[in-house]
Design a protein around this motif. Structure first.
Motif, PDB file in Angstrom:
ATOM      1  N   LYS A 135      54.918 -33.338  22.250  1.00  0.00           N
ATOM      2  CA  LYS A 135      53.615 -33.517  21.619  1.00  0.00           C
ATOM      3  C   LYS A 135      53.262 -32.199  20.947  1.00  0.00           C
ATOM      4  N   GLN A 136      52.217 -32.207  20.147  1.00  0.00           N
ATOM      5  CA  GLN A 136      51.907 -31.046  19.305  1.00  0.00           C
ATOM      6  C   GLN A 136      51.028 -29.993  19.978  1.00  0.00           C
ATOM      7  N   TYR A 137      50.646 -30.208  21.234  1.00  0.00           N
ATOM      8  CA  TYR A 137      49.633 -29.337  21.835  1.00  0.00           C
ATOM      9  C   TYR A 137      50.114 -27.905  22.057  1.00  0.00           C
ATOM     10  N   MET A 138      51.419 -27.728  22.311  1.00  0.00           N
ATOM     11  CA  MET A 138      51.930 -26.372  22.463  1.00  0.00           C
ATOM     12  C   MET A 138      51.924 -25.642  21.134  1.00  0.00           C
ATOM     13  N   SER A 139      52.161 -26.363  20.055  1.00  0.00           N
ATOM     14  CA  SER A 139      52.073 -25.753  18.726  1.00  0.00           C
ATOM     15  C   SER A 139      50.654 -25.279  18.441  1.00  0.00           C
ATOM     16  N   ASP A 140      49.665 -26.020  18.952  1.00  0.00           N
ATOM     17  CA  ASP A 140      48.260 -25.612  18.782  1.00  0.00           C
ATOM     18  C   ASP A 140      48.011 -24.253  19.431  1.00  0.00           C
ATOM     19  N   MET A 144      46.115 -29.082  14.112  1.00  0.00           N
ATOM     20  CA  MET A 144      44.795 -29.583  13.715  1.00  0.00           C
ATOM     21  C   MET A 144      43.651 -28.638  14.095  1.00  0.00           C
ATOM     22  N   PRO A 145      43.620 -28.077  15.323  1.00  0.00           N
ATOM     23  CA  PRO A 145      42.509 -27.177  15.667  1.00  0.00           C
ATOM     24  C   PRO A 145      42.615 -25.779  15.056  1.00  0.00           C
ATOM     25  N   SER A 146      43.653 -25.527  14.263  1.00  0.00           N
ATOM     26  CA  SER A 146      43.780 -24.201  13.638  1.00  0.00           C
ATOM     27  C   SER A 146      42.585 -23.885  12.746  1.00  0.00           C
ATOM     28  N   VAL A 147      41.933 -24.934  12.234  1.00  0.00           N
ATOM     29  CA  VAL A 147      40.775 -24.705  11.365  1.00  0.00           C
ATOM     30  C   VAL A 147      39.664 -23.992  12.135  1.00  0.00           C
ATOM     31  N   PHE A 148      39.555 -24.244  13.443  1.00  0.00           N
ATOM     32  CA  PHE A 148      38.559 -23.545  14.262  1.00  0.00           C
ATOM     33  C   PHE A 148      38.928 -22.073  14.405  1.00  0.00           C
ATOM     34  N   VAL A 149      40.213 -21.811  14.596  1.00  0.00           N
ATOM     35  CA  VAL A 149      40.680 -20.428  14.756  1.00  0.00           C
ATOM     36  C   VAL A 149      40.498 -19.666  13.444  1.00  0.00           C
ATOM     37  N   LEU A 150      40.706 -20.340  12.323  1.00  0.00           N
ATOM     38  CA  LEU A 150      40.520 -19.686  11.017  1.00  0.00           C
ATOM     39  C   LEU A 150      39.061 -19.306  10.780  1.00  0.00           C
ATOM     40  N   CYS A 151      38.138 -20.015  11.416  1.00  0.00           N
ATOM     41  CA  CYS A 151      36.730 -19.593  11.353  1.00  0.00           C
ATOM     42  C   CYS A 151      36.584 -18.199  11.957  1.00  0.00           C
ATOM     43  N   GLY A 152      37.283 -17.953  13.066  1.00  0.00           N
ATOM     44  CA  GLY A 152      37.255 -16.636  13.683  1.00  0.00           C
ATOM     45  C   GLY A 152      37.928 -15.590  12.820  1.00  0.00           C
ATOM     46  N   VAL A 153      39.024 -15.951  12.177  1.00  0.00           N
ATOM     47  CA  VAL A 153      39.738 -15.019  11.283  1.00  0.00           C
ATOM     48  C   VAL A 153      38.825 -14.596  10.133  1.00  0.00           C
ATOM     49  N   GLY A 186      32.369 -29.048  16.316  1.00  0.00           N
ATOM     50  CA  GLY A 186      33.137 -30.226  15.920  1.00  0.00           C
ATOM     51  C   GLY A 186      32.962 -31.364  16.904  1.00  0.00           C
ATOM     52  N   SER A 187      32.847 -31.044  18.172  1.00  0.00           N
ATOM     53  CA  SER A 187      32.637 -32.069  19.192  1.00  0.00           C
ATOM     54  C   SER A 187      31.254 -32.693  19.073  1.00  0.00           C
ATOM     55  N   LEU A 188      30.245 -31.869  18.773  1.00  0.00           N
ATOM     56  CA  LEU A 188      28.890 -32.395  18.574  1.00  0.00           C
ATOM     57  C   LEU A 188      28.836 -33.375  17.401  1.00  0.00           C
ATOM     58  N   LEU A 189      29.682 -33.143  16.408  1.00  0.00           N
ATOM     59  CA  LEU A 189      29.759 -34.037  15.244  1.00  0.00           C
ATOM     60  C   LEU A 189      30.655 -35.243  15.505  1.00  0.00           C
ATOM     61  N   GLN A 190      31.137 -35.374  16.758  1.00  0.00           N
ATOM     62  CA  GLN A 190      32.015 -36.490  17.150  1.00  0.00           C
ATOM     63  C   GLN A 190      33.349 -36.464  16.400  1.00  0.00           C
ATOM     64  N   LYS A 191      33.812 -35.263  16.043  1.00  0.00           N
ATOM     65  CA  LYS A 191      35.060 -35.132  15.293  1.00  0.00           C
ATOM     66  C   LYS A 191      36.185 -34.511  16.113  1.00  0.00           C
ATOM     67  N   TYR A 192      35.843 -33.902  17.251  1.00  0.00           N
ATOM     68  CA  TYR A 192      36.892 -33.283  18.066  1.00  0.00           C
ATOM     69  C   TYR A 192      36.580 -33.482  19.531  1.00  0.00           C
ATOM     70  N   SER A 193      37.534 -34.075  20.223  1.00  0.00           N
ATOM     71  CA  SER A 193      37.378 -34.370  21.643  1.00  0.00           C
ATOM     72  C   SER A 193      37.678 -33.124  22.480  1.00  0.00           C
ATOM     73  N   MET A 248      42.223 -29.135  24.186  1.00  0.00           N
ATOM     74  CA  MET A 248      41.621 -27.804  24.316  1.00  0.00           C
ATOM     75  C   MET A 248      42.641 -26.748  24.722  1.00  0.00           C
ATOM     76  N   LEU A 249      43.910 -27.128  24.811  1.00  0.00           N
ATOM     77  CA  LEU A 249      44.944 -26.158  25.198  1.00  0.00           C
ATOM     78  C   LEU A 249      44.978 -24.966  24.246  1.00  0.00           C
ATOM     79  N   PHE A 250      44.630 -25.194  22.976  1.00  0.00           N
ATOM     80  CA  PHE A 250      44.665 -24.095  22.005  1.00  0.00           C
ATOM     81  C   PHE A 250      43.692 -22.982  22.356  1.00  0.00           C
ATOM     82  N   THR A 251      42.675 -23.278  23.178  1.00  0.00           N
ATOM     83  CA  THR A 251      41.694 -22.253  23.560  1.00  0.00           C
ATOM     84  C   THR A 251      42.161 -21.418  24.752  1.00  0.00           C
ATOM     85  N   LEU A 252      43.222 -21.865  25.441  1.00  0.00           N
ATOM     86  CA  LEU A 252      43.665 -21.157  26.649  1.00  0.00           C
ATOM     87  C   LEU A 252      43.976 -19.684  26.398  1.00  0.00           C
ATOM     88  N   PRO A 253      44.748 -19.337  25.342  1.00  0.00           N
ATOM     89  CA  PRO A 253      44.981 -17.902  25.089  1.00  0.00           C
ATOM     90  C   PRO A 253      43.692 -17.126  24.818  1.00  0.00           C
TER      91      PRO A 253
END
Length: 489
Positions: free
Chosen positions: A129-134, A171-180, A302-309, A315-320
């Protein structure tokens, strides 16, 4: 110096050996992995750019890399898991580089060992699955930002390419790019430089995301299956409603539980250290604070907008990020404790030790050196059927068992020897008992029943019903799966 080298070898070596050990243990593919694999096996590169079949969704670049691996090495569990494996190992090394950059080597060894032996990293670095790539993309973008630092023309080009590829890979990289972008916006503000390069990068990232959203995300997010499945994992934002407030608080705490487990002391200490880390960063290193905090705020938005669970694997991408914030908070607290009394220092050290020990014990994946990470074992159930005299008899599959039959009998190069009868897949809500009785009477012979992706009590209940409807001539049960030879006169 020798001691430090030994600790470094252990900090990096143990996670690498653990992940490779689990990878080569080669457990059976899980339901979602099977369905994603079927898309890759059945579709061309052009097909993979369309909405996927079997209620699946994955980033386009991840699918393309998977397709390339299967073309180079043949379709197998190993080739499909190669991208997650590479992502997991790369994530460990980059995490160490980032922590050494912003803190020190000792904390880097702690962070690397915690991250690399975390059960979710071990699982998703060895699961298709793609979660490790996230998670890899998250730490890669943080590492790249801290490495480039200044936005020269060359660095803008590098960041533009890396950011675009990240969007198509995760897919969640867009959130990380906000930080960048937040990092560079603050750096430019300090130097009083024009922010035109940041605006251009923002537009470029937005165009890539809109294209990905139109092609991939919108069809998946809009499907009734996805909405129903993830509905309870969206933040509601109705702070005036007690039930809604409890729901949202529970989701946020579940994200912390992903990092340190379910123990109350570990959660409280983790929240406290994360808070301290954010406080210290905003006081002394605002750019890094924005780099790490904005992705968390963006994903909650994104979750408040019902776009990201906020389901755990998404949420594995937030672990690091959380591990970095924990280490910043720990580093800050240790520095402040040096000025305190011995009694206070000893008390805090004990609490920290207990919290870390309990948190680590609940999230570590070292146990998989001695126990299987098998989620469901449809593969050996199919191999059991293949070993029987009646292997050519028809196979009636429960709804969620058919993907295993389809993948292992049609696509995987390592299981081409499976020579089984034709399969009939149950539709949603269809009685598997009635199907089996009808098929057995129609064939005037025994039929196989393949059960998959079922809880053990569900399998037992279904077997009991079959015993009342006919005769079970042979059977095999394994983890969340079973093969039953059934006959009714």
């Amino acid at each position: 110096m020798l001691r430090q080298k030994i600790f470094k070898l252990l900090a990096y070596g143990v996670p690498i050996v653990l992940i490779c050990f689990v990878y080569f243990s080669n457990r059976s593919l899980f339901l979602d992995s099977l369905n994603l694999a079927r898309n890759v096996a059945e579709g061309s590169f052009l097909d993979l750019a369309q909405p996927l079949k079997y209620e699946q969704s994955a980033p386009l670049l991840f699918l393309y890399l998977s397709k390339v691996c299967t073309l180079l090495f043949g379709i197998s569990e190993y080739s499909l898991r190669l991208i997650p494996l590479i992502s997991g190992l790369s994530c460990i090394f980059l995490c160490g580089k980032v922590i050494e950059n912003v803190l020190d080597v000792k904390l880097a060894l702690i962070g690397v060992f915690w991250l690399g032996t975390h059960f979710m990293i071990v699982r998703y670095a060895t699961e298709y699955k793609q979660y490790m790539s996230d998670a890899f993309v998250t730490i890669f973008l943080i590492w790249l930002t801290l490495t480039l630092k200044e936005l020269t023309r060359k660095n803008i080009l590098i960041l533009a390419i890396a950011g675009a590829l990240s969007i198509w890979l995760s897919m969640p990289s867009v959130f990380v790019l906000c930080g960048v972008l937040g990092f560079y916006l603050h750096e430019f503000a300090k130097l009083k430089r024009p922010i035109i390069p940041i605006i251009l990068l923002f537009v470029w990232f937005a165009l890539n995301f809109l294209l990905e959203y139109t092609l991939i995300l919108k069809p998946a997010i809009g499907s009734s299956h996805m909405q129903n499945f993830h509905n309870n994992y969206f933040l509601q934002g109705r702070f005036w409603n007690l039930d809604s407030l409890q729901h949202d608080f529970g989701l946020i705490i579940s994200t912390i539980r992903m990092v340190v487990g379910k123990s109350g002391i570990a959660i409280v200490v983790a929240l406290f250290l994360i808070g301290l880390g954010i406080y210290d960063l905003f006081r002394n290193q605002k750019s890094i604070a924005l780099l790490l905090v904005l992705p968390i705020l963006a994903v909650f938005g994104g979750s408040l907008l019902q776009k990201y669970s906020l389901i755990e694997r998404l949420m594995l991408f937030t672990l690091p990020i959380f591990i970095l914030l924990l280490l910043f908070g720990y580093n800050y607290s240790i520095k402040r404790l040096q000025q305190q009394s011995k009694l206070l220092k000893s008390s805090v050290y004990i609490v920290l030790f207990l919290a870390f020990a309990i948190g680590y014990s609940q999230t570590q994946g070292l146990k998989y050196f001695g126990q299987s990470l098998e989620r469901e074992d449809n593969r050996t159930a199919l191999e059991f059927i293949n070993d029987q005299v009646e292997k050519s008899n028809p196979i009636v599959c429960t709804q969620l068992a058919y993907p295993a039959y389809s993948y292992y009998t049609h696509y995987d190069k390592n299981y081409r020897y499976l020579d089984l009868g034709n399969a009939i897949g149950a539709q949603y809500g269809e009685s598997i008992v009635k199907m089996a009785v009808k098929q057995s009477k129609q064939e005037k012979n025994e039929v196989w029943i393949l059960m998959g992706h079922m809880q053990e009590d569900e399998i037992s209940n279904l077997i009991s019903k079959l015993e009342h409807a006919g005769t079970i001539k042979n059977s095999y049960r394994t983890n969340r799966s079973a093969a039953i030879l059934f006959f009714t006169p």
